[in-house]
Structure formats: C-alpha cells, structure tokens
Design a protein around this motif. Structure first.
Motif, mmCIF file in Angstrom:
data_model
loop_
_atom_site.group_PDB
_atom_site.id
_atom_site.type_symbol
_atom_site.label_atom_id
_atom_site.label_comp_id
_atom_site.label_asym_id
_atom_site.label_seq_id
_atom_site.Cartn_x
_atom_site.Cartn_y
_atom_site.Cartn_z
ATOM 1 N N GLU A 1 75.919 26.880 12.240
ATOM 2 C CA GLU A 1 77.176 26.186 12.538
ATOM 3 C C GLU A 1 78.116 27.061 13.360
ATOM 4 O OE1 GLU A 1 78.389 25.054 8.602
ATOM 5 O OE2 GLU A 1 77.343 23.134 8.730
ATOM 6 N N GLY A 2 78.177 28.361 13.050
ATOM 7 C CA GLY A 2 79.024 29.285 13.807
ATOM 8 C C GLY A 2 78.577 29.418 15.251
ATOM 9 N N ILE A 3 77.281 29.504 15.466
ATOM 10 C CA ILE A 3 76.731 29.616 16.822
ATOM 11 C C ILE A 3 77.010 28.342 17.609
ATOM 12 C CG2 ILE A 3 74.558 29.699 18.126
ATOM 13 C CD1 ILE A 3 73.587 31.699 15.950
ATOM 14 N N LEU A 4 76.827 27.187 16.966
ATOM 15 C CA LEU A 4 77.087 25.921 17.647
ATOM 16 C C LEU A 4 78.571 25.766 17.978
ATOM 17 C CD1 LEU A 4 74.769 23.553 15.621
ATOM 18 C CD2 LEU A 4 74.422 24.362 17.951
ATOM 19 N N ALA A 5 79.443 26.169 17.064
ATOM 20 C CA ALA A 5 80.881 26.056 17.292
ATOM 21 C C ALA A 5 81.339 26.954 18.452
ATOM 22 C CB ALA A 5 81.647 26.409 16.025
ATOM 23 N N GLU B 1 63.365 19.163 23.244
ATOM 24 C CA GLU B 1 61.999 19.389 22.787
ATOM 25 C C GLU B 1 61.978 20.562 21.801
ATOM 26 O OE1 GLU B 1 59.138 17.722 23.559
ATOM 27 O OE2 GLU B 1 60.339 16.289 24.673
ATOM 28 N N ALA B 2 61.030 20.550 20.868
ATOM 29 C CA ALA B 2 60.978 21.550 19.807
ATOM 30 C C ALA B 2 60.774 22.976 20.339
ATOM 31 C CB ALA B 2 59.878 21.207 18.813
ATOM 32 N N ARG B 3 59.888 23.160 21.290
ATOM 33 C CA ARG B 3 59.580 24.509 21.769
ATOM 34 C C ARG B 3 60.785 25.173 22.445
ATOM 35 N NH1 ARG B 3 54.640 27.046 22.126
ATOM 36 N NH2 ARG B 3 53.678 25.065 21.636
ATOM 37 N N PRO B 4 61.469 24.509 23.390
ATOM 38 C CA PRO B 4 62.648 25.137 23.992
ATOM 39 C C PRO B 4 63.757 25.398 22.969
ATOM 40 C CG PRO B 4 61.973 23.249 25.311
ATOM 41 C CD PRO B 4 61.136 23.252 24.072
ATOM 42 N N LEU B 5 63.915 24.493 21.996
ATOM 43 C CA LEU B 5 64.929 24.700 20.958
ATOM 44 C C LEU B 5 64.592 25.948 20.148
ATOM 45 C CD1 LEU B 5 67.446 23.843 19.438
ATOM 46 C CD2 LEU B 5 65.976 22.452 17.970
ATOM 47 N N GLY B 6 63.334 26.124 19.816
ATOM 48 C CA GLY B 6 62.907 27.317 19.070
ATOM 49 C C GLY B 6 63.189 28.595 19.841
ATOM 50 N N ARG B 7 62.944 28.587 21.142
ATOM 51 C CA ARG B 7 63.221 29.776 21.963
ATOM 52 C C ARG B 7 64.718 30.066 21.998
ATOM 53 N NH1 ARG B 7 58.991 27.679 25.496
ATOM 54 N NH2 ARG B 7 60.607 26.689 26.722
ATOM 55 N N MET B 8 65.544 29.010 22.109
ATOM 56 C CA MET B 8 66.996 29.196 22.139
ATOM 57 C C MET B 8 67.502 29.726 20.798
ATOM 58 S SD MET B 8 68.227 25.930 24.489
ATOM 59 C CE MET B 8 68.461 24.933 23.090
ATOM 60 N N MET B 9 66.974 29.179 19.704
ATOM 61 C CA MET B 9 67.392 29.629 18.374
ATOM 62 C C MET B 9 66.982 31.082 18.146
ATOM 63 S SD MET B 9 68.908 27.023 16.862
ATOM 64 C CE MET B 9 68.671 26.861 15.116
ATOM 65 N N LYS B 10 65.783 31.452 18.578
ATOM 66 C CA LYS B 10 65.325 32.831 18.408
ATOM 67 C C LYS B 10 66.188 33.779 19.223
ATOM 68 C CE LYS B 10 61.300 35.788 18.460
ATOM 69 N NZ LYS B 10 59.866 35.894 18.676
ATOM 70 N N ALA B 11 66.554 33.385 20.449
ATOM 71 C CA ALA B 11 67.419 34.218 21.285
ATOM 72 C C ALA B 11 68.794 34.397 20.650
ATOM 73 C CB ALA B 11 67.561 33.603 22.673
ATOM 74 N N ALA B 12 69.223 33.418 19.854
ATOM 75 C CA ALA B 12 70.514 33.497 19.166
ATOM 76 C C ALA B 12 70.396 34.267 17.849
ATOM 77 C CB ALA B 12 71.053 32.100 18.905
ATOM 78 N N GLY B 13 69.184 34.741 17.522
ATOM 79 C CA GLY B 13 68.989 35.545 16.322
ATOM 80 C C GLY B 13 68.582 34.758 15.096
ATOM 81 N N LEU B 14 68.169 33.516 15.271
ATOM 82 C CA LEU B 14 67.764 32.669 14.144
ATOM 83 C C LEU B 14 66.258 32.464 14.182
ATOM 84 C CD1 LEU B 14 70.571 30.038 14.558
ATOM 85 C CD2 LEU B 14 70.487 31.881 12.896
ATOM 86 N N GLN B 15 65.594 32.822 13.110
ATOM 87 C CA GLN B 15 64.143 32.716 13.053
ATOM 88 C C GLN B 15 63.741 31.655 12.037
ATOM 89 O OE1 GLN B 15 62.115 34.595 15.061
ATOM 90 N NE2 GLN B 15 60.407 33.389 14.317
ATOM 91 N N ALA B 16 62.934 30.696 12.449
ATOM 92 C CA ALA B 16 62.420 29.665 11.543
ATOM 93 C C ALA B 16 61.400 30.294 10.597
ATOM 94 C CB ALA B 16 61.772 28.541 12.336
ATOM 95 N N LYS B 17 61.239 29.691 9.445
ATOM 96 C CA LYS B 17 60.284 30.158 8.440
ATOM 97 C C LYS B 17 59.169 29.137 8.294
ATOM 98 C CE LYS B 17 63.121 33.442 7.081
ATOM 99 N NZ LYS B 17 63.140 34.612 7.828
#
Length: 57
Positions: free
Chosen positions: A47-51, A10-26
């Motif tokens: 790609e580095g975080i996923l790898a 789901e979009a919301r949990p993915l956004g929280r995970m990405m933000k916790a990894a230091g990636l902010q959507a624009k």
C-alpha cells in the motif's frame, strides 16, 4: 482475484515490477493449488509503494 487481474497488467511484468520494488512473492499451496502469492504481511508495504507511485514498468 489475482493481483495482475485487479490492476490490469499481465502477471509476469507485474512480478518484475514488484520484485524491483523489493517485494518478493512466496510459493504457497492453497486449496491444493501451488502458486506465487503476496502474503498479507506485505500488505502495508504494498500500500505504501502504491501510494507513493513507486511501482513502474
């Protein structure tokens, strides 16, 4: 295709995970639609975080 659809989350949990990894959507307007996007300048970092397996719920 949206990122959440591509990974089957789901979009919301993915956004929280990405933000916790230091990636902010624009907030970006594309084809008259405003939405939150991860821009191409973050591609190598994503790609580095996923790898490394650092993206967890």
């Amino acid at each position: 295709m949206k990122a959440a659809e591509a990974v089957g989350i789901e979009a919301r949990p993915l956004g929280r995970m990405m933000k916790a990894a230091g990636l902010q959507a624009k907030n970006t307007t594309r084809n008259g639609v405003t939405d939150r996007y991860y821009l191409f300048d973050l591609k190598e970092q994503i790609e580095g975080i996923l790898a490394a397996g650092d993206l967890e719920e």
